[in-house]
Design a protein around this motif. Structure first.
Motif, PDB file in Angstrom:
ATOM      1  N   MET A  34     -79.635 -59.566 -16.219  1.00  0.00           N
ATOM      2  CA  MET A  34     -78.932 -59.227 -14.984  1.00  0.00           C
ATOM      3  C   MET A  34     -79.901 -58.520 -14.040  1.00  0.00           C
ATOM      4  O   MET A  34     -80.607 -57.592 -14.448  1.00  0.00           O
ATOM      5  CB  MET A  34     -77.737 -58.334 -15.293  1.00  0.00           C
ATOM      6  CG  MET A  34     -76.727 -58.984 -16.231  1.00  0.00           C
ATOM      7  SD  MET A  34     -75.506 -57.805 -16.864  1.00  0.00           S
ATOM      8  CE  MET A  34     -74.570 -57.455 -15.375  1.00  0.00           C
ATOM      9  N   GLY A  35     -79.925 -58.955 -12.789  1.00  0.00           N
ATOM     10  CA  GLY A  35     -80.934 -58.486 -11.843  1.00  0.00           C
ATOM     11  C   GLY A  35     -80.991 -56.981 -11.665  1.00  0.00           C
ATOM     12  O   GLY A  35     -82.071 -56.381 -11.755  1.00  0.00           O
ATOM     13  N   GLY A  36     -79.849 -56.358 -11.388  1.00  0.00           N
ATOM     14  CA  GLY A  36     -79.825 -54.926 -11.141  1.00  0.00           C
ATOM     15  C   GLY A  36     -80.305 -54.097 -12.322  1.00  0.00           C
ATOM     16  O   GLY A  36     -81.215 -53.263 -12.182  1.00  0.00           O
ATOM     17  N   PRO A  37     -79.740 -54.304 -13.516  1.00  0.00           N
ATOM     18  CA  PRO A  37     -80.209 -53.561 -14.693  1.00  0.00           C
ATOM     19  C   PRO A  37     -81.680 -53.807 -15.016  1.00  0.00           C
ATOM     20  O   PRO A  37     -82.414 -52.873 -15.351  1.00  0.00           O
ATOM     21  CB  PRO A  37     -79.297 -54.079 -15.811  1.00  0.00           C
ATOM     22  CG  PRO A  37     -78.048 -54.484 -15.110  1.00  0.00           C
ATOM     23  CD  PRO A  37     -78.497 -55.054 -13.800  1.00  0.00           C
ATOM     24  N   LEU A  38     -82.125 -55.054 -14.926  1.00  0.00           N
ATOM     25  CA  LEU A  38     -83.537 -55.362 -15.175  1.00  0.00           C
ATOM     26  C   LEU A  38     -84.443 -54.572 -14.233  1.00  0.00           C
ATOM     27  O   LEU A  38     -85.444 -53.987 -14.661  1.00  0.00           O
ATOM     28  CB  LEU A  38     -83.793 -56.866 -14.970  1.00  0.00           C
ATOM     29  CG  LEU A  38     -83.487 -57.835 -16.101  1.00  0.00           C
ATOM     30  CD1 LEU A  38     -83.641 -59.266 -15.605  1.00  0.00           C
ATOM     31  CD2 LEU A  38     -84.368 -57.597 -17.309  1.00  0.00           C
ATOM     32  N   THR A  39     -84.067 -54.553 -12.962  1.00  0.00           N
ATOM     33  CA  THR A  39     -84.879 -53.872 -11.963  1.00  0.00           C
ATOM     34  C   THR A  39     -84.937 -52.370 -12.223  1.00  0.00           C
ATOM     35  O   THR A  39     -86.004 -51.746 -12.122  1.00  0.00           O
ATOM     36  CB  THR A  39     -84.322 -54.139 -10.551  1.00  0.00           C
ATOM     37  OG1 THR A  39     -84.318 -55.551 -10.315  1.00  0.00           O
ATOM     38  CG2 THR A  39     -85.165 -53.458  -9.494  1.00  0.00           C
ATOM     39  N   SER A  40     -83.797 -51.790 -12.586  1.00  0.00           N
ATOM     40  CA  SER A  40     -83.766 -50.347 -12.850  1.00  0.00           C
ATOM     41  C   SER A  40     -84.742 -49.963 -13.953  1.00  0.00           C
ATOM     42  O   SER A  40     -85.475 -48.975 -13.843  1.00  0.00           O
ATOM     43  CB  SER A  40     -82.345 -49.910 -13.233  1.00  0.00           C
ATOM     44  OG  SER A  40     -81.469 -50.055 -12.146  1.00  0.00           O
ATOM     45  N   VAL A  41     -84.749 -50.744 -15.027  1.00  0.00           N
ATOM     46  CA  VAL A  41     -85.616 -50.419 -16.161  1.00  0.00           C
ATOM     47  C   VAL A  41     -87.075 -50.740 -15.843  1.00  0.00           C
ATOM     48  O   VAL A  41     -87.982 -50.018 -16.273  1.00  0.00           O
ATOM     49  CB  VAL A  41     -85.128 -51.154 -17.429  1.00  0.00           C
ATOM     50  CG1 VAL A  41     -86.070 -50.911 -18.593  1.00  0.00           C
ATOM     51  CG2 VAL A  41     -83.722 -50.665 -17.792  1.00  0.00           C
ATOM     52  N   ALA A  42     -87.311 -51.805 -15.089  1.00  0.00           N
ATOM     53  CA  ALA A  42     -88.688 -52.127 -14.691  1.00  0.00           C
ATOM     54  C   ALA A  42     -89.278 -51.001 -13.842  1.00  0.00           C
ATOM     55  O   ALA A  42     -90.445 -50.625 -14.005  1.00  0.00           O
ATOM     56  CB  ALA A  42     -88.721 -53.452 -13.928  1.00  0.00           C
TER      57      ALA A  42
END
Length: 354
Positions: free
Chosen positions: A94-102
């Motif tokens: 999922m884009g949002g969760p992936l981005t947060s962790v990245a």
């Protein structure tokens, strides 16, 4: 650089769905044997009858990233100077969760002066499964909320032999849990599994959709939703008797798992393997393991699976796969440390395998 024992150490960050996981792993300098130093996870749980929205899940990951990272470091008992690289999930997810962790992983890399390694989520599952179970060259069934694939290794790629044509099997189960308004704690699929153990009086007729090596689950979900509506309206089942949520869960599991067993067996015959490795969150399901085990036993083979520490999304699988890539010279420059919702399993060059 290696620690006092000569080990390479990596910290892995996973957050492609509703689980935020950070884990630390060490590889033996002589054998390459992995040692799990810590594996900390925090799950975003939404109310019954709902799914987890990307924006809410991303907010959870941002809020908990620092405390989960601190717990992982404390549990591992290593210093920042001993960590060789920081690994993060590049995709899919999922884009949002992936981005947060990245963003969290990039921040740590800058603060600590460490190199980054972007990891394919599925390859993380496979490599962790191989390491934990000892499976040598299995056909892999990757089943989770967002992915359903049958995979085998060949020529430094994980080749996809079959997959879902629409929604993933885990998504099918999760969405049906919403229909029945089953709790999402600890996970909707787990709660469906427990209900299914109470069912079995009747096997309700659901579409069986295997198309060559691929599966389709959207039609099954639609029919299950229709039957749930009939049940709530007090209408009887096909034998004229009332049926229960447990009967529905039992019938759904039996149907979708039979489909997965069929395409996995066909892949085993094609590649000449007698091993099956089940990875991904749905891989924890005991009924799926039982059905797959019966098929494998008939072929003189065996099934390998992990418990919930490693089959459910976790940071340690990202750390392990990332460290394997790091040891072959792979790096992700900061300016390329993006993430993507679409990252095919067979796009990864598996340089660490012969």
């Amino acid at each position: 650089m290696p620690d006092a024992k000569g080990r390479r150490i990596a910290l892995g960050c996973e957050g492609s769905a509703n689980k935020l996981g950070i884990g630390i792993i060490a590889h033996d300098p002589l054998t390459g044997e992995p040692t799990v130093l810590s594996n900390v996870r925090d799950t975003f749980v939404s109310p019954p009858g709902t799914g987890f929205l990307p924006k809410d899940t991303a907010r959870h990951h941002r809020a908990y990233f620092v405390r989960v990272a601190k717990k992982a470091l404390e549990a591992a008992g290593v210093s920042i100077s001993e960590i060789d690289c920081l690994c993060y999930t590049k995709g899919p997810g999922m884009g949002g969760p992936l981005t947060s962790v990245a963003v969290g992983a990039r921040t740590l890399a800058l603060l600590w002066g460490k190199e980054l390694v972007g990891v394919n989520h599925c390859v993380g599952h496979i490599e962790m499964g191989r390491a934990i179970t000892g499976a040598t060259n299995p056909v892999v069934l990757y089943v989770s909320g967002g992915n359903t694939q049958v995979i085998a290794y060949a020529e430094q790629r994980y080749r996809i032999f079959g997959e879902t044509l629409d929604i993933a099997v885990g998504n099918c189960l999760d969405r049906f849990a919403r229909t029945l308004e089953i709790s999402n704690d600890p996970a909707p699929g787990y709660n469906i599994e427990q209900l299914a153990k109470q069912g079995g009086r009747v096997l309700l007729d659901l579409p069986y959709a295997v198309k060559g090596m691929d599966c389709s689950f959207s039609g099954i979900l639609g029919r299950a939703d229709d039957l749930a509506a009939q049940m709530k309206a007090g209408e009887p089942g096909p034998d004229g008797e009332p049926f229960t949520p447990a009967d529905l869960c039992f019938s759904l599991q039996e149907t979708v798992f039979a489909m997965l067993v069929e395409i996995t067996e066909r892949a085993m015959a094609h590649v000449g393997s007698n091993q099956v490795l089940i990875v991904g969150g749905v891989g924890c399901n005991e009924r799926l393991q039982e059905m797959m085990g019966a098929m494998a036993a008939e072929r003189g083979g065996s099934v390998y699976a992990t418990d919930e520490r490693f089959c459910i999304d976790n940071g340690i699988m990202i750390a392990h796969a990332g460290l394997l890539a790091y040891e072959t010279g792979f790096r992700t420059p900061l300016e390329e440390s993006t993430c993507t919702q679409r990252f095919r399993t067979d796009e990864v060059f598996v340089k660490w395998r012969d």
